[in-house]
Scaffold this motif. Structure first.
Motif, PDB file in Angstrom:
ATOM      1  N   LYS A  14       0.854  -1.187   0.000  1.00 48.72           N
ATOM      2  CA  LYS A  14       0.000   0.000   0.000  1.00 48.72           C
ATOM      3  C   LYS A  14       0.891   1.237   0.000  1.00 48.72           C
ATOM      4  O   LYS A  14       2.014   1.215   0.525  1.00 48.72           O
ATOM      5  CB  LYS A  14      -0.942   0.012   1.197  1.00 48.72           C
ATOM      6  N   GLY A  33       1.187  -7.683   3.300  1.00 48.94           N
ATOM      7  CA  GLY A  33       1.158  -9.119   3.528  1.00 48.94           C
ATOM      8  C   GLY A  33       1.397  -9.900   2.255  1.00 48.94           C
ATOM      9  O   GLY A  33       1.695  -9.333   1.201  1.00 48.94           O
ATOM     10  N   VAL A  35      -0.246 -13.213  -0.128  1.00 50.85           N
ATOM     11  CA  VAL A  35      -1.442 -14.008  -0.395  1.00 50.85           C
ATOM     12  C   VAL A  35      -1.163 -14.999  -1.512  1.00 50.85           C
ATOM     13  O   VAL A  35      -0.267 -14.795  -2.331  1.00 50.85           O
ATOM     14  CB  VAL A  35      -2.648 -13.123  -0.796  1.00 50.85           C
ATOM     15  N   ARG A  64      -8.459 -14.687  -2.123  1.00 46.33           N
ATOM     16  CA  ARG A  64      -9.529 -14.825  -1.133  1.00 46.33           C
ATOM     17  C   ARG A  64      -9.925 -13.426  -0.659  1.00 46.33           C
ATOM     18  O   ARG A  64      -9.122 -12.498  -0.693  1.00 46.33           O
ATOM     19  CB  ARG A  64      -9.046 -15.678   0.030  1.00 46.33           C
ATOM     20  N   PRO A  65     -11.163 -13.252  -0.216  1.00 45.76           N
ATOM     21  CA  PRO A  65     -11.652 -11.909   0.138  1.00 45.76           C
ATOM     22  C   PRO A  65     -10.837 -11.237   1.245  1.00 45.76           C
ATOM     23  O   PRO A  65     -10.460 -11.864   2.219  1.00 45.76           O
ATOM     24  CB  PRO A  65     -13.082 -12.153   0.616  1.00 45.76           C
ATOM     25  N   ARG A  66     -10.592  -9.965   1.031  1.00 49.61           N
ATOM     26  CA  ARG A  66      -9.957  -9.084   2.018  1.00 49.61           C
ATOM     27  C   ARG A  66     -10.690  -7.763   1.954  1.00 49.61           C
ATOM     28  O   ARG A  66     -11.031  -7.298   0.882  1.00 49.61           O
ATOM     29  CB  ARG A  66      -8.484  -8.852   1.688  1.00 49.61           C
ATOM     30  N   SER A  67     -10.886  -7.141   3.091  1.00 50.27           N
ATOM     31  CA  SER A  67     -11.620  -5.874   3.106  1.00 50.27           C
ATOM     32  C   SER A  67     -10.701  -4.662   2.997  1.00 50.27           C
ATOM     33  O   SER A  67     -11.184  -3.543   2.829  1.00 50.27           O
ATOM     34  CB  SER A  67     -12.448  -5.767   4.387  1.00 50.27           C
ATOM     35  N   ASP A  68      -9.397  -4.870   3.069  1.00 53.82           N
ATOM     36  CA  ASP A  68      -8.499  -3.718   3.109  1.00 53.82           C
ATOM     37  C   ASP A  68      -7.927  -3.311   1.757  1.00 53.82           C
ATOM     38  O   ASP A  68      -7.378  -2.235   1.631  1.00 53.82           O
ATOM     39  CB  ASP A  68      -7.359  -3.977   4.095  1.00 53.82           C
ATOM     40  N   ILE A  69      -8.050  -4.112   0.720  1.00 56.22           N
ATOM     41  CA  ILE A  69      -7.447  -3.785  -0.577  1.00 56.22           C
ATOM     42  C   ILE A  69      -8.321  -2.774  -1.308  1.00 56.22           C
ATOM     43  O   ILE A  69      -9.523  -2.961  -1.455  1.00 56.22           O
ATOM     44  CB  ILE A  69      -7.254  -5.050  -1.424  1.00 56.22           C
TER      45      ILE A  69
END
Length: 108
Positions: A14, A33, A35, A64-69
């Motif tokens: 980020k 991170g 993935v 897989r789903p992530r809410s921060d991207i």
């Protein structure tokens, strides 16, 4: 989502802005991170920018789903070193897969 196609290890970055001594800001990339991902075959196109031809590689990366991207973040494939900029993160209807529509970053 089956784990079989997710065979590419990717790092997620980020943007981070740091103020420097002269009052401006320096943009750096912080690793968020790693993935497992499925990187589909990129498609290429050539676009004209400021009367110069610029090659752009588009790819769809599934994780897989992530809410921060969010749009503007980067993913780097560890094996090839290819860096992609996230243009749009799209969650599917079942909410078990996150599709990242990406463009290539020429000189990360």
């Amino acid at each position: 989502m089956k784990a079989g196609p997710m065979r590419h290890r990717c790092r997620i970055f980020k943007p981070h802005r740091e103020q420097n001594r002269s009052g401006g800001a320096t943009e750096t990339w912080l690793e968020v991170g790693e993935v497992w991902a499925e990187v589909t075959t990129p498609t290429g196109r050539v676009s004209s920018v400021a009367e110069q031809l610029q090659a752009v590689i588009s790819a769809e990366i599934r994780i897989r789903p992530r809410s921060d991207i969010v749009a503007g973040w980067r993913l780097t494939e560890k094996r090839t070193g290819m860096t992609y900029r996230v243009e749009a993160p799209l969650l599917n209807n079942e909410r078990d897969m996150l599709r990242l529509l990406c463009s290539s970053v020429p000189n990360p």
